[in-house]
Motif scaffolding. Structure first.
Motif, PDB file in Angstrom:
ATOM      1  N   LYS A  41      -4.697  -2.849 -11.067  1.00  0.00           N
ATOM      2  CA  LYS A  41      -6.007  -3.167 -11.869  1.00  0.00           C
ATOM      3  C   LYS A  41      -6.124  -2.341 -12.743  1.00  0.00           C
ATOM      4  O   LYS A  41      -5.996  -1.251 -12.604  1.00  0.00           O
ATOM      5  N   GLN A  77     -11.850  -4.271 -14.982  1.00  0.00           N
ATOM      6  CA  GLN A  77     -11.673  -5.193 -14.034  1.00  0.00           C
ATOM      7  C   GLN A  77     -12.501  -4.997 -12.889  1.00  0.00           C
ATOM      8  O   GLN A  77     -12.838  -3.727 -12.464  1.00  0.00           O
ATOM      9  N   VAL A 123     -13.210  -5.112  -8.834  1.00  0.00           N
ATOM     10  CA  VAL A 123     -12.623  -4.832  -7.647  1.00  0.00           C
ATOM     11  C   VAL A 123     -13.346  -5.036  -6.171  1.00  0.00           C
ATOM     12  O   VAL A 123     -14.714  -4.914  -6.690  1.00  0.00           O
ATOM     13  N   LYS A 124     -12.845  -5.277  -5.235  1.00  0.00           N
ATOM     14  CA  LYS A 124     -13.693  -5.146  -3.749  1.00  0.00           C
ATOM     15  C   LYS A 124     -13.131  -4.073  -2.890  1.00  0.00           C
ATOM     16  O   LYS A 124     -12.282  -3.718  -3.670  1.00  0.00           O
ATOM     17  N   ASN A 160      -9.342  -2.981  -2.214  1.00  0.00           N
ATOM     18  CA  ASN A 160      -8.151  -3.537  -3.347  1.00  0.00           C
ATOM     19  C   ASN A 160      -7.477  -2.134  -3.692  1.00  0.00           C
ATOM     20  O   ASN A 160      -7.959  -1.314  -4.042  1.00  0.00           O
ATOM     21  N   ILE A 209      -5.663  -0.160  -6.496  1.00  0.00           N
ATOM     22  CA  ILE A 209      -5.780   0.116  -8.170  1.00  0.00           C
ATOM     23  C   ILE A 209      -4.275   0.545  -8.365  1.00  0.00           C
ATOM     24  O   ILE A 209      -3.921   0.117  -9.494  1.00  0.00           O
ATOM     25  N   THR A 258     -13.295   5.646  -4.562  1.00  0.00           N
ATOM     26  CA  THR A 258     -11.979   5.659  -4.454  1.00  0.00           C
ATOM     27  C   THR A 258     -11.423   6.518  -3.573  1.00  0.00           C
ATOM     28  O   THR A 258     -12.011   7.772  -3.348  1.00  0.00           O
ATOM     29  N   TYR A 281      -6.979   3.158  -3.799  1.00  0.00           N
ATOM     30  CA  TYR A 281      -7.569   1.996  -3.674  1.00  0.00           C
ATOM     31  C   TYR A 281      -9.394   2.066  -3.504  1.00  0.00           C
ATOM     32  O   TYR A 281      -9.718   3.325  -3.480  1.00  0.00           O
ATOM     33  N   SER A 282      -9.764   1.138  -3.688  1.00  0.00           N
ATOM     34  CA  SER A 282     -11.289   1.260  -3.800  1.00  0.00           C
ATOM     35  C   SER A 282     -11.999   1.128  -2.692  1.00  0.00           C
ATOM     36  O   SER A 282     -11.469   0.602  -1.767  1.00  0.00           O
ATOM     37  N   SER A 324     -17.231  -2.544  -4.162  1.00  0.00           N
ATOM     38  CA  SER A 324     -16.813  -3.162  -5.159  1.00  0.00           C
ATOM     39  C   SER A 324     -17.569  -2.671  -6.409  1.00  0.00           C
ATOM     40  O   SER A 324     -18.520  -1.868  -6.471  1.00  0.00           O
ATOM     41  N   ILE A 356     -13.613  -0.825 -12.525  1.00  0.00           N
ATOM     42  CA  ILE A 356     -12.965   0.229 -12.683  1.00  0.00           C
ATOM     43  C   ILE A 356     -13.062   0.941 -13.871  1.00  0.00           C
ATOM     44  O   ILE A 356     -13.150   0.602 -15.107  1.00  0.00           O
ATOM     45  N   VAL A 378     -14.722   3.809  -9.462  1.00  0.00           N
ATOM     46  CA  VAL A 378     -15.536   2.463  -9.414  1.00  0.00           C
ATOM     47  C   VAL A 378     -17.027   2.503  -9.507  1.00  0.00           C
ATOM     48  O   VAL A 378     -17.572   3.336  -8.745  1.00  0.00           O
TER      49      VAL A 378
END
Length: 83
Positions: A25, A29, A31-32, A35, A37, A51, A60-61, A64, A67, A80
């Motif tokens: 990602k 963008q 993210v949830k 997700n 990255i 993160t 990963y995040s 939500s 990024i 995030v």
């Protein structure tokens, strides 16, 4: 006819599966939570706000949002921003 296979055919034919590393990602963008990255070998990128880093250095995040990639000293950090 030969009963044994040729030595070359026994030694060849093996290859490992690629690891699909890289950025998944990009900056800006959405993210949830959960997700992925970045998948990386070693810690090239570091986790920032919202993160976390997995044991295989995957970032990963946790929440939500959008990024953002930024540099702090010589480290590339990913965060995030919740929106």
């Amino acid at each position: 006819m030969a009963k044994k296979k040729a030595a070359g055919s026994l030694k060849n034919g093996r290859d490992s599966i690629s690891r699909r590393l890289g950025i998944k990602k990009y900056s800006g963008q959405l993210v949830k939570p959960g997700n992925i990255i970045v998948r990386q070998k070693g810690s090239k990128f570091f986790p920032g706000e919202n993160t976390k880093m997995g044991k295989d250095y995957t970032i990963y995040s946790v929440s939500s949002g959008k990024i953002y990639f930024y540099k702090k000293k010589s480290k590339m950090i990913i965060k995030v921003n919740e929106s």
